[in-house]
Scaffold this active site. Structure first.
Site, PDB file in Angstrom:
ATOM      1  N   GLU A   1      27.576  42.374  40.633  1.00  0.00           N
ATOM      2  CA  GLU A   1      27.939  42.961  41.930  1.00  0.00           C
ATOM      3  C   GLU A   1      26.774  42.858  42.918  1.00  0.00           C
ATOM      4  O   GLU A   1      26.985  42.631  44.113  1.00  0.00           O
ATOM      5  CB  GLU A   1      28.381  44.419  41.760  1.00  0.00           C
TER       6      GLU A   1
ATOM      7  N   HIS B   1      26.941  39.632  44.632  1.00  0.00           N
ATOM      8  CA  HIS B   1      27.889  39.661  45.760  1.00  0.00           C
ATOM      9  C   HIS B   1      27.218  40.301  46.978  1.00  0.00           C
ATOM     10  O   HIS B   1      27.314  39.807  48.100  1.00  0.00           O
ATOM     11  CB  HIS B   1      29.110  40.514  45.415  1.00  0.00           C
TER      12      HIS B   1
ATOM     13  N   GLU C   1      32.045  34.582  44.713  1.00  0.00           N
ATOM     14  CA  GLU C   1      31.914  34.648  43.252  1.00  0.00           C
ATOM     15  C   GLU C   1      30.828  33.694  42.757  1.00  0.00           C
ATOM     16  O   GLU C   1      30.202  33.944  41.726  1.00  0.00           O
ATOM     17  CB  GLU C   1      33.277  34.332  42.615  1.00  0.00           C
TER      18      GLU C   1
END
Ligand code: MG
Length: 499
Positions: free
Chosen positions: A268, A271, A297
């Site tokens: 995460e 991201h 991604e």
């Protein structure tokens, strides 16, 4: 941001309230998954769908459309200006095609379907969820028909997550990828590879507070600026961007198998970095934040797998692990490396390793394509799912919660989303290969915790642009390999088979 073209500047002024609604919707979405009391669901569902409708009204306001139409006719626009017009034109075109009733029906089906799915999954009973899935698919078929497509109805849905992505593209990707991954998996299993040996580290119970400290240590090491970023806890980790200076991730703590929590955090955070490193002057514009789900991604997987499952990274963080987790204090770096990279054909996608992960996606892609191609009915899905798991991974789910009920995506109407996970993986391997050429010895930098050059490379090649360029254009301009699966296959062969 002030641009040269006065019409585009007018667009940006008029976009502020639309941006603000997006900000509120994101914040409510984050809260729904983290701190909202359970009984708040119904109210949140109403508020969420009403804000979406308001946003639609603002986007479809005729003065706003007029501005975008007039900007399309302007000559000499810069790249940012063209990006702004492209993104808005795409969004407006889609919103015009989908009638309000269908948007509302989808919102409602999402809230109800998601609640039904949660219960059905807890009871491992597909039958409880089946009518909801049927309803959602019916709505998505209508949406695909309204959006329009050239060849396959599923193309219309794919395009909503990854601009211009088609079944033709994906058939090529999975056609080349799936058999080669199966071959690698078979070699690993047949040779009794050390990567396949179960590791006792996965069974040890950890102290959640200590692992949380460890996750924060890792984020500090990766140079995250906590003034613009935070981390909370949710069952399914995610990243939510409120704006370029407020980006939030979540992680998960299940009490055992600590790598799941560390790698969720890093995934995460990968991201988040995409948006944290976007050109700040794109703030409040339609092109702040990443170009597409697959490109996003590629960033999370690049950090999670390529950087942080590498031996140099294990060597970097092993002292921190030994400090925080008592049961790991006698463990060698090599043992940690094998534990982080353990390969096992198993039922659950989110827990899958690098080798088997994309086989899970191949199955979901095949099912979605068949659903929208009218080749598979809803009641046939569980059996088909289990058959394909057995054929591709060699394991057959014995209950629905191990199979068709494991993921939340379909209950939320996310059809066409799964393939972006694989595309992101493929792009992450392309990035690694290009980076290796540009930054000689970047593995050495990882070992010493110097991430400056890696971050800078990603910022210059990808992050800074936000969604100025469509994903295929960004890839062509900066990596020139499209979604070529060869790099990922070579990466797996080198890492896991040493060839
Ligand atoms: Mg992700």
């Amino acid at each position: 941001m002030r641009l040269e073209n006065p019409v585009v500047n007018q667009i940006l002024d008029a976009y502020k309230p639309i941006w603000s609604l997006k900000h509120a919707i994101s914040l409510m979405g984050w809260d729904f998954e983290t701190y909202m009391p359970r009984e708040g669901t119904e109210g949140r569902g109403v508020a969420d769908s009403q804000l979406h409708l308001l946003r639609k009204d603002l986007l479809l306001n005729k003065d706003f459309i007029g501005l975008v139409e007039s900007a399309k006719l302007q000559g000499g626009l810069g790249d940012f200006e063209k990006g702004i017009v492209r993104v808005l034109d795409r969004e407006i075109t889609k919103q015009i095609k989908i009638p309000k009733e269908l948007t509302e029906a989808e919102s409602l089906a999402r809230i109800r379907g998601n609640m039904a799915w949660r219960e059905a999954r807890a009871k491992s009973d597909f039958k409880m969820y089946e009518p909801h899935l049927e309803k959602m698919i019916e709505i998505k078929k209508q949406i695909a028909a309204k959006l329009g497509y050239e060849k396959h109805p599923y193309d219309a849905l794919l395009d909503t997550f990854e601009e211009q992505l088609t079944v033709d593209n994906l058939d090529k990707v999975f056609g080349a990828l799936t058999p080669r991954i199966q071959k690698i998996l078979k070699k690993l299993v047949d040779s009794n590879s050390p990567f396949c040996k179960e590791n006792k580290l996965g069974n040890s119970k950890y102290d959640i507070k200590k692992l949380d400290d460890l996750n924060h240590d890792v984020l500090t090491l990766l140079q995250y600026d906590m003034k613009r970023f935070r981390m909370d806890i949710s069952t399914h980790p995610f990243t939510e961007t409120m704006g370029l200076n407020d980006i939030r991730i979540t992680t998960r703590y299940e009490g055992t198998d600590f790598k799941k929590s560390i790698f969720s955090t890093i995934h995460e955070a990968g991201h988040a970095l995409y948006d944290l490193q976007c050109n700040p002057s794109l703030s409040f514009t339609p092109i702040e934040g990443g170009s597409s789900l697959a490109i996003h991604e590629s960033q999370s997987r690049f950090w999670e797998n390529i950087v942080c499952r590498s031996l140099p990274f294990v060597q970097l963080i092993s002292p921190l692990i030994r400090k925080q987790l008592d049961f790991a204090n006698q463990t060698t770096d090599d043992e940690l490396y094998l534990y982080f990279n353990n390969v096992k054909a198993d039922y659950i996608r989110v827990d899958a390793d690098e080798v088997t992960y994309n086989l899970h996606i191949a199955i979901r892609y095949e099912i979605e394509k068949k659903i929208f191609g009218e080749e598979l009915s809803v009641s046939e899905i569980p059996e088909f799912w289990n058959d394909r798991m057995e054929q591709l991974l060699g394991v057959r789910p014995t209950k629905d919660s191990q199979g068709v009920l494991q993921d939340t995506h379909w209950s939320s109407g996310l059809f066409g989303y799964f393939p972006t996970y694989t595309l992101g993986t493929l792009v992450s391997a392309i990035i690694a290969s290009k980076m290796r050429k540009d930054l000689e010895g970047y593995e050495e930098d990882i070992k010493w915790g110097n991430f400056d050059l890696i971050r800078k490379w990603l910022r210059l090649k990808i992050h800074q642009y936000g969604s100025t360029y469509a994903p295929k254009v960004l890839l062509d301009n900066n990596l020139s390999e499209g979604y070529n699966p060869d790099y990922f296959v070579t990466y797996l062969e080198t890492k896991y088979l040493g060839s």
